[in-house]
Design an enzyme around this catalytic site. Structure first.
Site, PDB file in Angstrom:
ATOM      1  N   ASP A  18      36.018  94.208 -31.357  1.00  0.00           N
ATOM      2  CA  ASP A  18      35.713  94.393 -32.778  1.00  0.00           C
ATOM      3  C   ASP A  18      36.773  95.332 -33.368  1.00  0.00           C
ATOM      4  O   ASP A  18      37.768  95.679 -32.701  1.00  0.00           O
ATOM      5  CB  ASP A  18      34.266  94.872 -32.986  1.00  0.00           C
ATOM      6  CG  ASP A  18      34.034  96.343 -32.611  1.00  0.00           C
ATOM      7  OD1 ASP A  18      34.979  97.002 -32.098  1.00  0.00           O
ATOM      8  OD2 ASP A  18      32.913  96.834 -32.828  1.00  0.00           O
ATOM      9  N   CYS A  43      34.856  97.501 -27.737  1.00  0.00           N
ATOM     10  CA  CYS A  43      34.338  97.957 -29.038  1.00  0.00           C
ATOM     11  C   CYS A  43      34.444  99.475 -29.031  1.00  0.00           C
ATOM     12  O   CYS A  43      35.207 100.042 -28.241  1.00  0.00           O
ATOM     13  CB  CYS A  43      32.935  97.432 -29.318  1.00  0.00           C
ATOM     14  SG  CYS A  43      31.602  98.098 -28.295  1.00  0.00           S
ATOM     15  N   GLY A  44      33.709 100.136 -29.904  1.00  0.00           N
ATOM     16  CA  GLY A  44      33.834 101.591 -29.961  1.00  0.00           C
ATOM     17  C   GLY A  44      33.410 102.259 -28.670  1.00  0.00           C
ATOM     18  O   GLY A  44      34.050 103.184 -28.177  1.00  0.00           O
ATOM     19  N   THR A  45      32.320 101.764 -28.114  1.00  0.00           N
ATOM     20  CA  THR A  45      31.773 102.354 -26.884  1.00  0.00           C
ATOM     21  C   THR A  45      31.788 101.401 -25.691  1.00  0.00           C
ATOM     22  O   THR A  45      31.541 101.830 -24.560  1.00  0.00           O
ATOM     23  CB  THR A  45      30.301 102.736 -27.110  1.00  0.00           C
ATOM     24  OG1 THR A  45      29.601 101.534 -27.494  1.00  0.00           O
ATOM     25  CG2 THR A  45      30.151 103.792 -28.194  1.00  0.00           C
ATOM     26  N   ARG A  81      24.876  90.159   0.978  1.00  0.00           N
ATOM     27  CA  ARG A  81      23.601  90.499   0.352  1.00  0.00           C
ATOM     28  C   ARG A  81      23.672  90.507  -1.169  1.00  0.00           C
ATOM     29  O   ARG A  81      22.661  90.311  -1.847  1.00  0.00           O
ATOM     30  CB  ARG A  81      23.114  91.858   0.865  1.00  0.00           C
ATOM     31  CG  ARG A  81      23.936  93.051   0.399  1.00  0.00           C
ATOM     32  CD  ARG A  81      23.527  94.340   1.078  1.00  0.00           C
ATOM     33  NE  ARG A  81      24.191  95.511   0.518  1.00  0.00           N
ATOM     34  CZ  ARG A  81      25.435  95.879   0.809  1.00  0.00           C
ATOM     35  NH1 ARG A  81      26.173  95.157   1.637  1.00  0.00           N
ATOM     36  NH2 ARG A  81      25.961  96.973   0.266  1.00  0.00           N
ATOM     37  N   HIS A  82      24.877  90.723  -1.691  1.00  0.00           N
ATOM     38  CA  HIS A  82      25.013  90.785  -3.149  1.00  0.00           C
ATOM     39  C   HIS A  82      24.845  89.408  -3.794  1.00  0.00           C
ATOM     40  O   HIS A  82      24.448  89.316  -4.957  1.00  0.00           O
ATOM     41  CB  HIS A  82      26.370  91.377  -3.523  1.00  0.00           C
ATOM     42  CG  HIS A  82      26.596  92.739  -2.937  1.00  0.00           C
ATOM     43  ND1 HIS A  82      25.820  93.822  -3.272  1.00  0.00           N
ATOM     44  CD2 HIS A  82      27.477  93.169  -2.006  1.00  0.00           C
ATOM     45  CE1 HIS A  82      26.228  94.881  -2.586  1.00  0.00           C
ATOM     46  NE2 HIS A  82      27.225  94.500  -1.807  1.00  0.00           N
ATOM     47  N   ILE A 112      29.476  99.401 -25.379  1.00  0.00           N
ATOM     48  CA  ILE A 112      28.044  99.150 -25.155  1.00  0.00           C
ATOM     49  C   ILE A 112      27.558  97.931 -25.939  1.00  0.00           C
ATOM     50  O   ILE A 112      27.000  96.983 -25.361  1.00  0.00           O
ATOM     51  CB  ILE A 112      27.212 100.402 -25.526  1.00  0.00           C
ATOM     52  CG1 ILE A 112      27.559 101.567 -24.594  1.00  0.00           C
ATOM     53  CG2 ILE A 112      25.720 100.094 -25.436  1.00  0.00           C
ATOM     54  CD1 ILE A 112      26.949 102.904 -25.014  1.00  0.00           C
ATOM     55  N   GLY A 113      27.781  97.940 -27.250  1.00  0.00           N
ATOM     56  CA  GLY A 113      27.259  96.846 -28.072  1.00  0.00           C
ATOM     57  C   GLY A 113      27.822  95.497 -27.655  1.00  0.00           C
ATOM     58  O   GLY A 113      27.083  94.515 -27.487  1.00  0.00           O
ATOM     59  N   HIS A 124      30.249  94.406  -5.881  1.00  0.00           N
ATOM     60  CA  HIS A 124      28.792  94.278  -5.750  1.00  0.00           C
ATOM     61  C   HIS A 124      28.166  93.367  -6.796  1.00  0.00           C
ATOM     62  O   HIS A 124      27.151  92.724  -6.516  1.00  0.00           O
ATOM     63  CB  HIS A 124      28.125  95.657  -5.867  1.00  0.00           C
ATOM     64  CG  HIS A 124      28.378  96.526  -4.672  1.00  0.00           C
ATOM     65  ND1 HIS A 124      27.695  97.703  -4.455  1.00  0.00           N
ATOM     66  CD2 HIS A 124      29.243  96.394  -3.623  1.00  0.00           C
ATOM     67  CE1 HIS A 124      28.118  98.262  -3.324  1.00  0.00           C
ATOM     68  NE2 HIS A 124      29.068  97.483  -2.810  1.00  0.00           N
TER      69      HIS A 124
HETATM   70  C1  RB5 Z   1      31.299  99.708 -34.766  1.00  0.00           C
HETATM   71  O1  RB5 Z   1      31.274 100.687 -35.715  1.00  0.00           O
HETATM   72  C2  RB5 Z   1      30.627 100.201 -33.487  1.00  0.00           C
HETATM   73  O2  RB5 Z   1      29.256 100.263 -33.692  1.00  0.00           O
HETATM   74  C3  RB5 Z   1      30.966  99.297 -32.361  1.00  0.00           C
HETATM   75  O3  RB5 Z   1      32.348  99.273 -32.152  1.00  0.00           O
HETATM   76  C4  RB5 Z   1      30.381  99.655 -31.015  1.00  0.00           C
HETATM   77  O4  RB5 Z   1      30.637 100.971 -30.656  1.00  0.00           O
HETATM   78  C5  RB5 Z   1      28.994  99.251 -30.796  1.00  0.00           C
HETATM   79  O5  RB5 Z   1      28.439  99.349 -29.696  1.00  0.00           O
END
Ligand code: RB5
Length: 147
Positions: A11, A68-70, A135-136, A72-73, A101
Site C-alpha cells: 500500500d 504496508c505500514g506495519t 511433522r510440519h 499486519i493489515g 516450519h
Molecule cells: C495505512 O495508513 C496503514 O494503516 C497500513 O499501511 C497498515 O499499517 C495497516 O496495517
C-alpha cells in the site's frame, strides 16, 4: 511466468520499501511481478493483498512479498485465502522459521517498523530457506482448507 517468480505488492505506506526490495531481486536476476502500488497516494491494503494472493493462486508467482505500514493489515488480508501462508518478519529468525516450519509462501514487512537492511536480509533468508516437511506437513494440511 514461473513458480520462481516473486510477486510484490504494497500500500502507500509500503511502496518505497517494496520498490527497494524489487530492485534487489532484479539485481539478483530473479523474475519479479510488481502489483503496485507505486505512489504515496492513499490506497486500501486489502486490494493489494488480493492481487498478490491471486497471482500465487493462478501460478503467476510462487512466492510473494507484501508491505504496508506495519505488515499486519496486509498480512491479515492475504491470510484470508487458505492457500496463502503470509508471515510477518521482523528479523531473520522469523524469516527462516516461517519457511522451515510454516512453509510460508508470502513474507510481510512493516515499512514503519522494519528498516530496509533488515527487510533485505529477511527476504534473502526467506527465499533461500526450504520447508522442513515432516511433522510440519500435517499442520500445514490442517490449515489448507477453511475451518
Ligand atoms: C495505512 O495508513 C496503514 O494503516 C497500513 O499501511 C497498515 O499499517 C495497516 O496495517
Amino acid at each position: 511466468m514461473s513458480t520462481k517468480t516473486v510477486a510484490l505488492a504494497a500500500d502507500h505506506g509500503g511502496f518505497e520499501l517494496k520498490n527497494l526490495l524489487k530492485a534487489d531481486l532484479e539485481e539478483q536476476g530473479l523474475e519479479v511481478l510488481d502489483l503496485g502500488t507505486n505512489s504515496s497516494d492513499s490506497v486500501d491494503y486489502p486490494d493489494f493483498a488480493q492481487a498478490l494472493a491471486e497471482a500465487i493462486l493462478d501460478g503467476r508467482a510462487g512466492r510473494g512479498v507484501l508491505v504496508c505500514g506495519t505488515g499486519i493489515g496486509i498480512g491479515i488480508a492475504a491470510n484470508r485465502y487458505p492457500e496463502i501462508r503470509a508471515a510477518i518478519a521482523h528479523h531473520t529468525t522469523d524469516a527462516r522459521l516461517c519457511r522451515q516450519h510454516n512453509d510460508a509462501n508470502v513474507i510481510c514487512f512493516g515499512a514503519r517498523t522494519t528498516g530496509p537492511e533488515v527487510a533485505r536480509d529477511c527476504l534473502r533468508v526467506f527465499l533461500e530457506t526450504e520447508f522442513e516437511g515432516g511433522r510440519h506437513s500435517r499442520r500445514i494440511e490442517k490449515m489448507s482448507k477453511r475451518p
